[in-house]
Design a protein around this motif. Structure first.
Motif, PDB file in Angstrom:
ATOM      1  N   VAL A 113       0.843  -1.198   0.000  1.00  0.00           N
ATOM      2  CA  VAL A 113       0.000   0.000   0.000  1.00  0.00           C
ATOM      3  C   VAL A 113       0.878   1.247   0.000  1.00  0.00           C
ATOM      4  O   VAL A 113       2.095   1.173   0.148  1.00  0.00           O
ATOM      5  CB  VAL A 113      -0.956   0.016   1.216  1.00  0.00           C
ATOM      6  N   GLY A 114       0.234   2.393  -0.101  1.00  0.00           N
ATOM      7  CA  GLY A 114       0.942   3.678  -0.115  1.00  0.00           C
ATOM      8  C   GLY A 114       0.267   4.601  -1.098  1.00  0.00           C
ATOM      9  O   GLY A 114      -0.516   4.160  -1.948  1.00  0.00           O
ATOM     10  N   PHE A 115       0.533   5.867  -1.028  1.00  0.00           N
ATOM     11  CA  PHE A 115      -0.053   6.782  -1.991  1.00  0.00           C
ATOM     12  C   PHE A 115       0.513   6.485  -3.379  1.00  0.00           C
ATOM     13  O   PHE A 115       1.692   6.120  -3.507  1.00  0.00           O
ATOM     14  CB  PHE A 115       0.253   8.233  -1.595  1.00  0.00           C
ATOM     15  N   PRO A 116      -0.298   6.600  -4.442  1.00  0.00           N
ATOM     16  CA  PRO A 116       0.223   6.338  -5.792  1.00  0.00           C
ATOM     17  C   PRO A 116       1.494   7.127  -6.087  1.00  0.00           C
ATOM     18  O   PRO A 116       1.674   8.240  -5.615  1.00  0.00           O
ATOM     19  CB  PRO A 116      -0.931   6.794  -6.699  1.00  0.00           C
ATOM     20  N   ARG A 117       2.392   6.495  -6.852  1.00  0.00           N
ATOM     21  CA  ARG A 117       3.678   7.066  -7.253  1.00  0.00           C
ATOM     22  C   ARG A 117       4.675   7.098  -6.107  1.00  0.00           C
ATOM     23  O   ARG A 117       5.585   7.917  -6.078  1.00  0.00           O
ATOM     24  CB  ARG A 117       3.514   8.469  -7.854  1.00  0.00           C
ATOM     25  N   SER A 118       4.500   6.164  -5.157  1.00  0.00           N
ATOM     26  CA  SER A 118       5.422   6.068  -4.015  1.00  0.00           C
ATOM     27  C   SER A 118       6.380   4.894  -4.139  1.00  0.00           C
ATOM     28  O   SER A 118       7.128   4.613  -3.209  1.00  0.00           O
ATOM     29  CB  SER A 118       4.639   5.937  -2.704  1.00  0.00           C
ATOM     30  N   GLY A 119       6.351   4.185  -5.259  1.00  0.00           N
ATOM     31  CA  GLY A 119       7.227   3.032  -5.449  1.00  0.00           C
ATOM     32  C   GLY A 119       6.535   1.701  -5.240  1.00  0.00           C
ATOM     33  O   GLY A 119       7.205   0.677  -5.094  1.00  0.00           O
ATOM     34  N   THR A 120       5.205   1.687  -5.250  1.00  0.00           N
ATOM     35  CA  THR A 120       4.487   0.435  -5.014  1.00  0.00           C
ATOM     36  C   THR A 120       4.699  -0.568  -6.152  1.00  0.00           C
ATOM     37  O   THR A 120       4.817  -1.775  -5.905  1.00  0.00           O
ATOM     38  CB  THR A 120       2.982   0.700  -4.830  1.00  0.00           C
ATOM     39  N   THR A 121       4.731  -0.090  -7.394  1.00  0.00           N
ATOM     40  CA  THR A 121       4.918  -1.010  -8.516  1.00  0.00           C
ATOM     41  C   THR A 121       6.312  -1.620  -8.486  1.00  0.00           C
ATOM     42  O   THR A 121       6.490  -2.817  -8.760  1.00  0.00           O
ATOM     43  CB  THR A 121       4.686  -0.285  -9.851  1.00  0.00           C
ATOM     44  N   LEU A 122       7.312  -0.833  -8.144  1.00  0.00           N
ATOM     45  CA  LEU A 122       8.682  -1.346  -8.014  1.00  0.00           C
ATOM     46  C   LEU A 122       8.734  -2.456  -6.976  1.00  0.00           C
ATOM     47  O   LEU A 122       9.282  -3.539  -7.226  1.00  0.00           O
ATOM     48  CB  LEU A 122       9.615  -0.199  -7.617  1.00  0.00           C
ATOM     49  N   LEU A 123       8.137  -2.221  -5.823  1.00  0.00           N
ATOM     50  CA  LEU A 123       8.151  -3.228  -4.770  1.00  0.00           C
ATOM     51  C   LEU A 123       7.352  -4.463  -5.179  1.00  0.00           C
ATOM     52  O   LEU A 123       7.769  -5.599  -4.909  1.00  0.00           O
ATOM     53  CB  LEU A 123       7.592  -2.633  -3.473  1.00  0.00           C
ATOM     54  N   GLU A 124       6.222  -4.242  -5.819  1.00  0.00           N
ATOM     55  CA  GLU A 124       5.407  -5.374  -6.278  1.00  0.00           C
ATOM     56  C   GLU A 124       6.216  -6.281  -7.202  1.00  0.00           C
ATOM     57  O   GLU A 124       6.187  -7.517  -7.061  1.00  0.00           O
ATOM     58  CB  GLU A 124       4.177  -4.854  -7.008  1.00  0.00           C
ATOM     59  N   GLN A 125       6.936  -5.691  -8.150  1.00  0.00           N
ATOM     60  CA  GLN A 125       7.722  -6.498  -9.085  1.00  0.00           C
ATOM     61  C   GLN A 125       8.878  -7.211  -8.375  1.00  0.00           C
ATOM     62  O   GLN A 125       9.253  -8.325  -8.772  1.00  0.00           O
ATOM     63  CB  GLN A 125       8.246  -5.624 -10.217  1.00  0.00           C
TER      64      GLN A 125
END
Length: 616
Positions: free
Chosen positions: A370-382
């Motif tokens: 979780v986190g506000f959008p554009r906080s690096g969530t996609t990077l962590l997900e991958q």
């Protein structure tokens, strides 16, 4: 003179034989036309594009028989073809009143509203058509498109269920369907739809092929297949686009945009800038202008042309404001709350009254990013998805859907969590598992990763169903987050509104974190704070730290996330290109170049920045 019955029979035979000239000759000179003759005459006039005559004929018919819904429907179709939206809408509303269970009428009403870009009404009418006739494929496709425009991802996905097995579609519908399937992550199905598209006749077939090539190029680029995109664009060079007729501006803009996106990926920022500007200079549709302006802003920013980049971003938001105005007009008012979920809070006293329920353990629960959008969530997900013990399902709003299911069942969220029974909790978990299984049917023994930034606003639901779940909160300097949001295109109409100004963004950011921090105090969840800046500075140690939090023996596969992302295909978020490039510090303190723009919002952000441990 032949009798009316004989004349009707002769007209019907001519119509069934495709002899419209005879239908006209018989019908237009009939002294006393009955209903059937008028119906056939109007249909023949419509078939021969004599729409003014057809409108008069069907008008005569509805005046004679105002109780027949089909006649009103025919009148509406012709009026729509003439561009007379008011007459078409009035006729269709009369038809709906007479035949509320007739799917075709609701479908035509939905098409009219879509043509007028009254998307909420189009969505309502088209979904009703599908409700009345679930196998009505044209209605499902158009309903999915209306949901797509309105940001109703769940309904869009439901409308597209089984779309990979639909029969070949005419080119125009195939282009819409392919785009939506790709957005759902079904890239192979999307290309299959384009390959099987039914082309129109004559020279229109050439235009359709060019449009399909442009769309294929855009889909390849969007899925990190730059070489394949270049291959498609070889058949669509800029010179060919420039030579198109004036009435092909839509194709021209789509082709220029695809060339611009590929140019930007290859580092030709000057070329991308020129092409995006060319789209802006000629495009009329708000969504085309918005996408081009966002692309232009990104290209200018990378060239260090900050003032021009900011102006391009403002132009993009102005175009998106036009879109949002028709979809979420209530959010345009001063003081509106685009993130409605931020207003739902559970306090300590309310939490203390929660009934005791059994729940899955940490390993049996999803990992929530979780986190506000554009906080690096996609990077962590991958990163997590690159590990063989985990499986991500891209960005899905399934937790939000559970809150909606509660509300529909008469249990207001979050108040209804207090007296939730074991049976109700189990049912919600089963619904969640079913939704996830449709996206990741091959989950097997791997642990599910649910990455949706704004699930941070649904912490009460997560804690009620999965109280032992591991949650990772992605943090990044608030000003960098806001700048990135401001420079990005979001499909959600609510996010379009919130991101339309730095002040709205700052207020939305603060509201989201105030709710999150309050809930963390109430629930004390198992949370790891994942700071983007610290990860950039010490990547290897943070990979090891993440592995310990997730209790894996070997965290090294997570370090190879960029390669994993390149091979993954579709990634739904705006970070689809960045996550393929590995870790770098270019995005750290990026907001400093725009410090003057942030001066008005720093007072709003400052208290929260201090709580989160960030300095100006």
């Amino acid at each position: 003179m032949p009798s009316s019955a004989d004349l009707s029979a002769r007209m019907l035979a001519a119509y069934q034989g495709g002899d419209m000239a005879t239908v006209l000759a018989l019908g237009e000179h009939a002294a006393d036309a009955d209903d059937t003759m008028l119906l056939l005459l109007g249909a023949a006039q419509q078939s021969l594009a004599r729409l003014d005559d057809a409108l008069a004929t069907f008008g005569r018919l509805v005046r004679r028989r105002p109780d027949v819904p089909e006649y009103w429907n025919n009148l509406a179709v012709v009026a729509r073809g003439l561009g007379d939206g008011d007459t078409a809408e009035q006729a269709l509303r009369r038809a709906v009143a007479l035949a509320p269970h007739e799917a075709e009428i609701h479908y035509n009403l939905g098409l009219l509203y879509a043509e007028q870009q009254r998307w909420l009404l189009a969505r309502e009418a088209l979904l009703e058509a599908v409700h009345l006739a679930p196998g009505f494929i044209d209605a499902r496709l158009q309903a999915a498109h209306a949901c797509h425009v309105c940001g109703d991802n769940s309904a869009e996905e439901a409308m597209l269920d089984g779309a990979g097995h639909w029969p070949p579609q005419p080119a125009e519908q195939a282009l819409k369907l392919a785009t939506m399937l790709a957005t759902q992550g079904a890239l192979a199905a999307a290309f299959d739809v384009l390959d099987k598209a039914i082309l129109p006749a004559g020279d229109d077939a050439r235009i359709a092929r060019l449009r399909i090539a442009a769309r294929r190029a855009a889909l390849h680029e969007r899925n990190n297949r730059t070489a394949e995109a270049q291959g498609e664009l070889a058949a669509l060079p800029p010179s060919a686009l420039d030579a198109l007729a004036a009435d092909q501006q839509g194709l021209r803009s789509e082709g220029w945009s695809a060339h611009a996106a590929v140019a930007a990926r290859l580092g030709d920022l000057a070329g991308a800038t020129m092409l995006y500007q060319r789209v802006l200079d000629h495009a009329g549709e708000a969504d085309v202008r918005a996408n081009a302006a966002f692309g232009l802003a990104a290209a200018l920013d990378k060239q260090g042309r900050r003032d021009e980049a900011w102006q391009a971003a403002l132009a993009a938001h102005a175009a998106q404001w036009e879109i949002a105005r028709d979809i979420v007009p209530e959010l345009l008012a001063d003081g509106s709350q685009p993130l409605a979920m931020a207003g739902h809070r559970v306090g300590p006293a309310e939490h203390a009254r929660w009934t005791s329920l059994s729940a899955p353990g940490g390993r049996e629960s999803p990992v929530f990013v979780v986190g506000f959008p554009r906080s690096g969530t996609t990077l962590l997900e991958q990163m997590i998805d690159a590990h063989p013990d985990f499986r991500s399902m891209d960005e899905r709003a399934f937790v939000y859907e559970l809150t909606e299911r509660m509300n529909l069942a008469g249990q207001a969220y979050p108040a209804g969590l207090t007296a939730m029974t074991q049976l109700e909790a189990n049912q919600l978990r089963a619904i969640y598992a079913g939704l996830a299984a449709r996206v990741v049917p091959d989950l097997g023994g791997r642990q599910l990763v649910d990455k949706n930034p704004l699930n941070m606003l649904c912490l009460p639901m997560i804690m009620r169903l999965f109280p032992e779940a591991r949650i990772i909160l992605c943090l990044r300097h608030p000003c960098d987050v806001l700048l990135s949001c401001f420079m990005q295109s979001f499909r959600s109409p609510a996010f379009m509104v919130m991101c339309s100004s730095l002040q709205r963004l700052a207020e939305g950011y603060v509201n989201a974190f105030e709710q999150w921090l309050g809930h963390v105090e109430v629930f004390a969840p198992r949370v790891l704070e994942w700071r983007y800046e610290a990860v950039v500075q010490g990547f290897d140690e943070h990979v090891a730290w993440l592995g310990r939090f997730l209790e894996v023996d070997d965290a090294s596969p997570m370090a190879r996330f960029a390669e994993h992302a390149r091979n993954k295909g579709y990634i739904s978020t705006p970070s689809y290109a960045q996550v393929t490039q590995g870790i770098h510090g270019k995005a750290v303190n990026r907001w400093h170049a725009y410090r003057d723009m942030f001066a008005p919002v720093l007072p709003t952000l400052r208290p929260l920045m201090q709580r989160l441990g960030y300095r100006e």
